[in-house]
Design an enzyme around this catalytic site. Structure first.
Site, PDB file in Angstrom:
ATOM      1  N   SER A  64       5.069 159.473  36.317  1.00 58.16           N
ATOM      2  CA  SER A  64       4.486 160.819  36.421  1.00 58.16           C
ATOM      3  C   SER A  64       4.793 161.367  37.809  1.00 58.16           C
ATOM      4  CB  SER A  64       2.967 160.750  36.260  1.00 58.16           C
ATOM      5  OG  SER A  64       2.367 161.971  36.658  1.00 58.16           O
ATOM      6  N   TYR A 105      -5.137 156.052  37.286  1.00 60.26           N
ATOM      7  CA  TYR A 105      -3.937 156.630  36.665  1.00 60.26           C
ATOM      8  C   TYR A 105      -2.813 156.737  37.691  1.00 60.26           C
ATOM      9  CZ  TYR A 105      -1.006 159.955  34.091  1.00 60.26           C
ATOM     10  OH  TYR A 105       0.044 160.565  33.456  1.00 60.26           O
TER      11      TYR A 105
HETATM   12  P1  NAD Z   1      -0.609 161.867  24.422  1.00 63.23           P
HETATM   13  O1  NAD Z   1      -2.049 161.504  24.629  1.00 63.23           O
HETATM   14  O2  NAD Z   1      -0.281 163.146  23.729  1.00 63.23           O
HETATM   15  O3  NAD Z   1       0.132 160.656  23.662  1.00 63.23           O
HETATM   16  C1  NAD Z   1      -0.025 159.328  24.058  1.00 63.23           C
HETATM   17  C2  NAD Z   1       0.113 158.435  22.842  1.00 63.23           C
HETATM   18  O4  NAD Z   1      -0.012 157.066  23.273  1.00 63.23           O
HETATM   19  C3  NAD Z   1      -0.971 158.664  21.770  1.00 63.23           C
HETATM   20  O5  NAD Z   1      -0.362 158.878  20.514  1.00 63.23           O
HETATM   21  C4  NAD Z   1      -1.780 157.381  21.802  1.00 63.23           C
HETATM   22  O6  NAD Z   1      -2.300 157.005  20.520  1.00 63.23           O
HETATM   23  C5  NAD Z   1      -0.752 156.374  22.294  1.00 63.23           C
HETATM   24  N1  NAD Z   1      -1.384 155.191  22.872  1.00 63.23           N
HETATM   25  C6  NAD Z   1      -2.413 155.154  23.765  1.00 63.23           C
HETATM   26  N2  NAD Z   1      -2.741 153.881  24.031  1.00 63.23           N
HETATM   27  C7  NAD Z   1      -1.900 153.098  23.316  1.00 63.23           C
HETATM   28  C8  NAD Z   1      -1.770 151.696  23.164  1.00 63.23           C
HETATM   29  N3  NAD Z   1      -2.561 150.832  23.808  1.00 63.23           N
HETATM   30  N4  NAD Z   1      -0.810 151.224  22.324  1.00 63.23           N
HETATM   31  C9  NAD Z   1      -0.007 152.082  21.655  1.00 63.23           C
HETATM   32  N5  NAD Z   1      -0.092 153.425  21.760  1.00 63.23           N
HETATM   33  C10 NAD Z   1      -1.048 153.929  22.569  1.00 63.23           C
HETATM   34  O7  NAD Z   1       0.049 161.793  25.874  1.00 63.23           O
HETATM   35  P2  NAD Z   1       1.328 162.542  26.508  1.00 63.23           P
HETATM   36  O8  NAD Z   1       0.810 163.705  27.267  1.00 63.23           O
HETATM   37  O9  NAD Z   1       2.407 162.732  25.514  1.00 63.23           O
HETATM   38  O10 NAD Z   1       1.764 161.436  27.573  1.00 63.23           O
HETATM   39  C11 NAD Z   1       2.766 160.478  27.321  1.00 63.23           C
HETATM   40  C12 NAD Z   1       3.090 159.769  28.623  1.00 63.23           C
HETATM   41  O11 NAD Z   1       3.473 160.737  29.594  1.00 63.23           O
HETATM   42  C13 NAD Z   1       1.900 159.012  29.217  1.00 63.23           C
HETATM   43  O12 NAD Z   1       2.368 157.812  29.802  1.00 63.23           O
HETATM   44  C14 NAD Z   1       1.389 159.973  30.278  1.00 63.23           C
HETATM   45  O13 NAD Z   1       0.707 159.308  31.307  1.00 63.23           O
HETATM   46  C15 NAD Z   1       2.701 160.566  30.766  1.00 63.23           C
HETATM   47  N6  NAD Z   1       2.588 161.859  31.440  1.00 63.23           N
HETATM   48  C16 NAD Z   1       1.983 162.915  30.816  1.00 63.23           C
HETATM   49  C17 NAD Z   1       1.894 164.137  31.493  1.00 63.23           C
HETATM   50  C18 NAD Z   1       1.214 165.314  30.844  1.00 63.23           C
HETATM   51  O14 NAD Z   1       0.955 166.310  31.526  1.00 63.23           O
HETATM   52  N7  NAD Z   1       0.919 165.271  29.552  1.00 63.23           N
HETATM   53  C19 NAD Z   1       2.437 164.272  32.773  1.00 63.23           C
HETATM   54  C20 NAD Z   1       3.066 163.186  33.378  1.00 63.23           C
HETATM   55  C21 NAD Z   1       3.135 161.972  32.687  1.00 63.23           C
END
Ligand code: NAD
Length: 254
Positions: free
Chosen positions: A139, A153
């Site tokens: 991130s 986080y």
């Molecule tokens: P999201 O919540 O939309 O999707 C995350 C998915 O991971 C969900 O479907 C959830 O069921 C699954 N998950 C959670 N725990 C799990 C586990 N133990 N085993 C298997 N699956 C599991 O999140 P997103 O926004 O698409 O984020 C995806 C990645 O991107 C994450 O690592 C997040 O930290 C990172 N990220 C997101 C953002 C943002 O603004 N959304 C920014 C930077 C980084």
């Protein structure tokens, strides 16, 4: 473009957000996508849509991860791409002054230990093939500080970034590339709900973004597809920021 034709790609967190958009993008580019998540219904629907497969797996469970990668190779004959993307950012993870050890450890386990397991059990299959691309989702908070802290986080994403760099260096001569994808803030349903309720919170963040908007999940998916494909063949151990200029900004346009 069919840059991923017949490549076998495991995407964790494929039920939602960045993982879901990437699963669709990878499939459009010809990959056989194995969606991995805890949400069985969503990944099975995705598999139907994309013609790929779905494996329900908790990526913070070592045995489950080892078995999942073994199953992918047994079912599809190889493992070309591992997009280790599942992650959480729960509200109990907040300022260091209020975040308890339980919330701290849960976030570390799901965001960082899971990436350790996924790399640990993907790499041996890729070594046998002499080729592979691993993308770990870190991130922008791994490279910049926020006064609106989510302390575990941020620490977990810093860990993902450092681990990715080290693995990229260690396995570079074996044809395995390992890169960290660092998205800026993404326009997800959660973020929309949060900021629709609180315009001031949205503005506090938007003012730092040169582009003046959050990313769409499809824009992060496009970057993941690039890292997965041979178009990024000279990239490994990198910190790949897709952040609308956020990390480069001092004063943003009015
Ligand atoms: P999201 O919540 O939309 O999707 C995350 C998915 O991971 C969900 O479907 C959830 O069921 C699954 N998950 C959670 N725990 C799990 C586990 N133990 N085993 C298997 N699956 C599991 O999140 P997103 O926004 O698409 O984020 C995806 C990645 O991107 C994450 O690592 C997040 O930290 C990172 N990220 C997101 C953002 C943002 O603004 N959304 C920014 C930077 C980084």
């Amino acid at each position: 473009m069919k840059r991923l034709q017949d490549r076998v790609a495991v995407i964790s967190g494929a039920a939602s957000g960045i993982g879901l958009a990437s699963a669709r993008r990878f499939a459009d580019e010809g990959a056989v996508v194995v969606g991995v998540d805890l949400d069985t219904d969503a990944i099975e629907a995705l598999a139907k849509d994309t013609g790929g497969a779905a494996i329900t797996c908790d990526v913070s469970d070592e045995h489950a991860v080892e078995t999942m990668f073994a199953q992918v190779v047994a079912d599809h004959g190889r493992l070309d791409i591992a997009f280790n993307n599942a992650g959480i950012s729960p509200p109990e993870d907040d300022s260091i002054l209020t975040t308890g050890i339980e919330a701290w450890e849960r976030v570390q386990r799901i965001n960082l230990t899971s990436v350790y397991y996924c790399c640990k059990y993907a790499i041996p299959h890729m070594r046998e093939q002499g080729k592979g691309s691993i993308i770990n989702t870190a991130s922008f908070v791994a490279v910049m500080g926020a006064a609106t802290s989510q302390i575990s986080y941020t620490a977990s994403k810093g860990g993902v970034l450092a681990m990715t760099r080290e693995l990229g260096v260690q396995f570079a001569r074996e044809g395995i590339r390992v890169n960290a994808l660092c998205p800026g803030p993404v326009n997800t349903p959660l973020l929309q709900e949060l900021f629709a309720k609180d315009e001031e919170r949205a503005q506090r963040r938007l003012v730092h973004l040169p582009m003046g908007r959050f990313a769409e999940a499809s824009e992060i998916a496009a970057a993941a597809a690039f890292l997965a494909s041979d178009d990024s063949s000279y990239m490994t151990a990198s910190t790949f920021l897709v952040d609308g200029g956020l990390s480069g900004a001092y004063v943003t346009p009015l």
